[in-house]
Scaffold this motif. Sequence first.
Motif, short mmCIF file in Angstrom:
data_model
loop_
_atom_site.label_atom_id
_atom_site.label_comp_id
_atom_site.label_asym_id
_atom_site.label_seq_id
_atom_site.Cartn_x
_atom_site.Cartn_y
_atom_site.Cartn_z
N ASP A 73 -9.22 8.89 -1.86
CA ASP A 73 -8.53 7.60 -1.87
C ASP A 73 -9.04 6.72 -3.00
O ASP A 73 -8.25 6.04 -3.67
CB ASP A 73 -8.69 6.90 -0.52
CG ASP A 73 -7.70 5.76 -0.38
OD1 ASP A 73 -6.50 5.96 -0.64
OD2 ASP A 73 -8.14 4.65 -0.02
N ARG A 76 -7.51 7.98 -6.19
CA ARG A 76 -6.11 7.56 -6.34
C ARG A 76 -6.03 6.12 -6.86
O ARG A 76 -5.28 5.83 -7.78
CB ARG A 76 -5.39 7.67 -4.98
CG ARG A 76 -3.94 7.19 -5.01
CD ARG A 76 -3.35 7.13 -3.62
NE ARG A 76 -4.09 6.29 -2.71
CZ ARG A 76 -4.07 4.95 -2.72
NH1 ARG A 76 -3.33 4.29 -3.61
NH2 ARG A 76 -4.77 4.25 -1.84
N MET A 77 -6.84 5.23 -6.28
CA MET A 77 -6.82 3.82 -6.72
C MET A 77 -7.33 3.68 -8.15
O MET A 77 -6.77 2.91 -8.93
CB MET A 77 -7.64 2.97 -5.75
CG MET A 77 -7.00 2.86 -4.38
SD MET A 77 -7.84 1.72 -3.24
CE MET A 77 -9.45 2.46 -3.09
N ALA A 105 -1.11 10.25 -3.38
CA ALA A 105 -0.61 9.25 -2.43
C ALA A 105 0.05 9.93 -1.24
O ALA A 105 0.86 10.84 -1.40
CB ALA A 105 0.38 8.32 -3.12
N ASP A 110 1.78 3.50 -0.85
CA ASP A 110 1.02 4.04 -1.98
C ASP A 110 1.91 4.88 -2.90
O ASP A 110 1.80 4.80 -4.12
CB ASP A 110 -0.17 4.88 -1.49
CG ASP A 110 -1.20 4.06 -0.73
OD1 ASP A 110 -1.23 2.81 -0.92
OD2 ASP A 110 -1.97 4.65 0.05
#
Length: 192
Positions: A73, A76-77, A105, A110
Amino acid sequence: RRAHLHLTAARVLSSAALPVEAVAAHLMHTTPSGEDLIVSTLRAAATRASAQGAPGSAVTYLQRALAERPSRDQRRMLLLDLGTAATRIKHPDATTYLREALSLAADPDDMAMAAYRLAQALMQTGAIDDAYAIADHVVTRTQGHRSREVDKLQCFLVTISGPAGTITETAHLAATLAARTPRDATDRKSVV
């Protein structure tokens, strides 16, 4: 030894509540160790750099943060932020970062956010058909989910469907999206 000293200096500066850029300057010279503190500090420095009109610095901070091997996660960010900053400086890997962010995502919001940013980056390179295909695919995957991010992607899809298709297709798409998007009583009152 030098990397360890930089990490120690970063910790001291962080505990003294000095500006995030001062801490990040030391973290850039550390050896990747998988620490969440390094990832969060470099991301904060990148956010600040972007806000101050220095997307190139943001790219550098975020690339270094990725070397920490963050969780899925967090990755991804970071990739989403990195792709956005990279788009601003026309970095050749901007769409690669955003494609990976989209692939990581799972949540509809997302997915919609990553698809929106990727489609925008593709539009800047003139790849209108690719932008349309990605936005359309994610709008279909998030069908029935109502949120600001999904609505934003749907509107973007209608906007770019003109250059990517015909007026008839655009009108059909707009009608289809309108039918897909449930409206509550509050929305109906605001239209009247």
